[in-house]
Design a protein around this motif. Sequence first.
Motif, PDB file in Angstrom:
ATOM      1  N   ASP A   1       0.879  -1.167   0.000  1.00  0.00           N
ATOM      2  CA  ASP A   1       0.000   0.000   0.000  1.00  0.00           C
ATOM      3  C   ASP A   1       0.915   1.214   0.000  1.00  0.00           C
ATOM      4  OD1 ASP A   1      -1.797   2.034   0.314  1.00  0.00           O
ATOM      5  OD2 ASP A   1      -2.954   1.054   1.894  1.00  0.00           O
ATOM      6  N   ALA A   2       1.028   1.852  -1.156  1.00  0.00           N
ATOM      7  CA  ALA A   2       2.024   2.910  -1.349  1.00  0.00           C
ATOM      8  C   ALA A   2       1.597   4.260  -0.783  1.00  0.00           C
ATOM      9  CB  ALA A   2       2.343   3.057  -2.835  1.00  0.00           C
ATOM     10  N   HIS A   3       0.420   4.326  -0.157  1.00  0.00           N
ATOM     11  CA  HIS A   3      -0.023   5.592   0.428  1.00  0.00           C
ATOM     12  C   HIS A   3      -1.189   5.325   1.373  1.00  0.00           C
ATOM     13  CE1 HIS A   3      -0.207  10.116  -0.015  1.00  0.00           C
ATOM     14  NE2 HIS A   3      -1.319   9.860   0.664  1.00  0.00           N
ATOM     15  N   CYS A   4      -0.906   5.317   2.656  1.00  0.00           N
ATOM     16  CA  CYS A   4      -1.964   5.132   3.653  1.00  0.00           C
ATOM     17  C   CYS A   4      -1.588   5.899   4.914  1.00  0.00           C
ATOM     18  CB  CYS A   4      -2.204   3.662   3.960  1.00  0.00           C
ATOM     19  SG  CYS A   4      -0.738   2.723   4.450  1.00  0.00           S
ATOM     20  N   HIS A   5      -2.597   6.484   5.556  1.00  0.00           N
ATOM     21  CA  HIS A   5      -2.365   7.333   6.728  1.00  0.00           C
ATOM     22  C   HIS A   5      -2.635   6.548   8.011  1.00  0.00           C
ATOM     23  CE1 HIS A   5      -1.799  10.982   4.338  1.00  0.00           C
ATOM     24  NE2 HIS A   5      -2.797  10.556   3.579  1.00  0.00           N
ATOM     25  N   LEU A   6      -1.820   5.549   8.252  1.00  0.00           N
ATOM     26  CA  LEU A   6      -2.004   4.707   9.431  1.00  0.00           C
ATOM     27  C   LEU A   6      -1.772   5.461  10.737  1.00  0.00           C
ATOM     28  CD1 LEU A   6      -0.401   1.322   8.326  1.00  0.00           C
ATOM     29  CD2 LEU A   6      -2.807   1.742   8.871  1.00  0.00           C
ATOM     30  N   ASP A   7      -1.162   6.638  10.658  1.00  0.00           N
ATOM     31  CA  ASP A   7      -0.951   7.431  11.874  1.00  0.00           C
ATOM     32  C   ASP A   7      -2.197   8.178  12.310  1.00  0.00           C
ATOM     33  OD1 ASP A   7      -0.447   9.020   9.412  1.00  0.00           O
ATOM     34  OD2 ASP A   7      -0.268  10.678  10.850  1.00  0.00           O
ATOM     35  N   PHE A   8      -3.207   8.279  11.457  1.00  0.00           N
ATOM     36  CA  PHE A   8      -4.384   9.085  11.781  1.00  0.00           C
ATOM     37  C   PHE A   8      -5.143   8.494  12.978  1.00  0.00           C
ATOM     38  CE2 PHE A   8      -5.532  11.669   7.716  1.00  0.00           C
ATOM     39  CZ  PHE A   8      -4.255  12.211   7.709  1.00  0.00           C
ATOM     40  N   PRO A   9      -5.788   9.341  13.750  1.00  0.00           N
ATOM     41  CA  PRO A   9      -6.521   8.852  14.930  1.00  0.00           C
ATOM     42  C   PRO A   9      -7.659   7.901  14.589  1.00  0.00           C
ATOM     43  CG  PRO A   9      -6.935  11.203  14.555  1.00  0.00           C
ATOM     44  CD  PRO A   9      -5.797  10.823  13.668  1.00  0.00           C
ATOM     45  N   ASP A  10      -8.100   7.873  13.333  1.00  0.00           N
ATOM     46  CA  ASP A  10      -9.134   6.919  12.916  1.00  0.00           C
ATOM     47  C   ASP A  10      -8.743   5.481  13.231  1.00  0.00           C
ATOM     48  OD1 ASP A  10     -10.788   8.710  10.529  1.00  0.00           O
ATOM     49  OD2 ASP A  10      -8.751   9.305  11.058  1.00  0.00           O
TER      50      ASP A  10
ATOM     51  N   ASP B   1      -4.999   5.372   0.401  1.00  0.00           N
ATOM     52  CA  ASP B   1      -5.231   6.659   1.067  1.00  0.00           C
ATOM     53  C   ASP B   1      -6.055   6.473   2.336  1.00  0.00           C
ATOM     54  OD1 ASP B   1      -4.732   9.397   1.281  1.00  0.00           O
ATOM     55  OD2 ASP B   1      -6.624   9.942   0.315  1.00  0.00           O
ATOM     56  N   SER B   2      -6.005   5.302   2.932  1.00  0.00           N
ATOM     57  CA  SER B   2      -6.739   5.050   4.174  1.00  0.00           C
ATOM     58  C   SER B   2      -6.408   6.131   5.199  1.00  0.00           C
ATOM     59  CB  SER B   2      -6.323   3.698   4.763  1.00  0.00           C
ATOM     60  OG  SER B   2      -6.464   2.674   3.825  1.00  0.00           O
ATOM     61  N   PRO B   3      -7.416   6.576   5.949  1.00  0.00           N
ATOM     62  CA  PRO B   3      -8.805   6.091   6.042  1.00  0.00           C
ATOM     63  C   PRO B   3      -9.757   6.713   5.033  1.00  0.00           C
ATOM     64  CG  PRO B   3      -8.448   7.815   7.643  1.00  0.00           C
ATOM     65  CD  PRO B   3      -7.117   7.610   6.964  1.00  0.00           C
ATOM     66  N   ASP B   4      -9.220   7.488   4.085  1.00  0.00           N
ATOM     67  CA  ASP B   4     -10.061   8.205   3.120  1.00  0.00           C
ATOM     68  C   ASP B   4     -10.193   7.435   1.809  1.00  0.00           C
ATOM     69  OD1 ASP B   4     -10.388  10.393   4.911  1.00  0.00           O
ATOM     70  OD2 ASP B   4      -8.389  11.098   4.373  1.00  0.00           O
ATOM     71  N   MET B   5     -10.889   8.041   0.859  1.00  0.00           N
ATOM     72  CA  MET B   5     -11.077   7.510  -0.494  1.00  0.00           C
ATOM     73  C   MET B   5     -11.625   6.082  -0.508  1.00  0.00           C
ATOM     74  SD  MET B   5      -7.924   9.086  -2.706  1.00  0.00           S
ATOM     75  CE  MET B   5      -8.583   8.320  -4.199  1.00  0.00           C
TER      76      MET B   5
END
Length: 254
Positions: free
Chosen positions: A4-13, A201-205
């Motif tokens: 997964d070349a782009h994911c925001h695993l740091d987000f509070p989600d 783009d987790s948690p979005d898109m």
Amino acid sequence: MLIDAHCHLDFPDFDADREAVIDRARAVGVTRFVVPGTTRKRWSNVLALGERDDVSVCLGLHPYFMDAHGEGDLDALAQALDDHPEVVAVGECGIDARFDETLEVQWTLFDAQLRLARDRALPVVIHCVRANDQVAKRLRQLELPAGGLIHAFAGSPEQARVFLDLGFTLGLGGAVTFDRARRVHRAVTSLPDDGYVLETDSPDMPLAGHQGERNEPARVAEVCRAVAELRGQSARQVAVASTAAARRLFGLPT
């Protein structure tokens, strides 16, 4: 084997179940996650995730969060890039033309980050919304040695070719799963095997059929199947090609 070349695993989600989210991704073959930074405040969380063997990280200042950026952030970014050689790219940075009131400041911030990447021979991770042609023009002027990723590409085959010719890789995500995304579908079929990576783009898109849900890295397997169907290839062929492209772009371990 997927990245997964782009994911925001740091987000509070993901704070309540981050390990379970990663486990679900690994269960469907995701072996690595690339996590971009968005604001100075969140860099420490991103760097902490980067201590994992299966996570690679980027640091940047995202154009969507202009209210979160302040004086000294660019100097802090330059210092963080020098202090953390494990960072694989500058980003997420870029231009979001939906927000006309901040557009001038966005360009100033974007240009500064492009120069940081150029001076350090790092790739850039670019958020580009309604600005493909303008961003391509700026990239042509700067001639970045390590290229980068056009995250969540949603342009035409012609715009895709311009970015590829500039040495950039295109990020394919949830948009490709929607039937109405005909222009993106045409672009996907036109790409060379080494011209794209897969991302969520987790948690979005969220993907088609998952609207309103939190997105997560496990769904990169669904993106892979959708891309394979569009390209007339097997899911394995797409997984191998996209993984190789991500490793090459970010200098990831094999």
